[in-house]
Design an enzyme around this catalytic site. Structure first.
Site, short mmCIF file in Angstrom:
data_model
loop_
_atom_site.label_atom_id
_atom_site.label_comp_id
_atom_site.label_asym_id
_atom_site.label_seq_id
_atom_site.Cartn_x
_atom_site.Cartn_y
_atom_site.Cartn_z
N ASP A 116 0.86 -1.18 0.00
CA ASP A 116 0.00 0.00 0.00
C ASP A 116 0.90 1.23 0.00
OD1 ASP A 116 -2.36 -1.47 0.11
OD2 ASP A 116 -2.41 -1.48 2.30
N ASP A 135 -7.08 -1.73 -4.00
CA ASP A 135 -8.04 -1.46 -2.92
C ASP A 135 -9.19 -0.59 -3.40
OD1 ASP A 135 -6.35 -2.89 -1.21
OD2 ASP A 135 -5.40 -1.07 -0.43
#
EC number: 3.4.23.36
Length: 154
Positions: A116, A135
């Site tokens: 991320d 995501d």
């Protein structure tokens, strides 16, 4: 079914490309953070070994492979469930969810955790969390499936 696969492949490729550029080429792995348009957008490296917001992040191989298996089962179920969906909204939504999930599965296999790096803050609120393109696709795809499944406006 064609729209589902085209969308899934496109999302997967965009996710992989962004991670290749930011994590590898810009070396975010070593730098930890890069200011892009502060404070609105920064690249902040975060390794997610759990699910949303790191929940269940034990770091164990059992958890890693369990989450990989769960994602594959969910993707298979989504593909099976929406294989005959009419219109374009539901197949595109399902493709976004599947493409994003497979992008994060790839990370778990390659890195041992989901990479991320997108961090967005605004209006005096400092967001401590990072996320990635996969995501976003999973979130938007799931919303699309909730709002558009069973609707005539497909």
């Amino acid at each position: 079914m064609k729209r589902l696969w085209i969308t899934a492949i496109a999302i997967f490729l965009v996710d992989r490309l962004t991670k290749l550029v930011v994590v590898e080429w810009l070396d975010l792995r070593s730098l930890a953070d890069i200011e892009v348009v502060p404070p609105f957008l920064n690249f902040v490296m975060a390794w997610n070994r759990g699910v949303n917001f790191g929940i269940g992040a034990s770091g164990s191989d059992l958890m890693r492979w369990g989450l990989i298996a769960l994602a594959v089962v969910i993707c298979t179920g989504v593909i099976w469930w929406f294989r005959r969906a009419e219109g374009w909204l539901v197949p595109v939504s399902a493709g976004m969810l599947v493409g994003g999930a497979i992008g994060n599965v790839w990370d778990r296999v390659q890195y041992g955790a989901v990479a991320d790096f997108l961090n967005m803050s605004c209006c005096g609120i400092d967001n401590p969390y990072s996320f990635n393109v996969a995501d976003v696709a999973i979130f938007v795809g799931a919303l699309g499936l909730i709002f558009f499944t069973g609707k005539d406006a497909e």
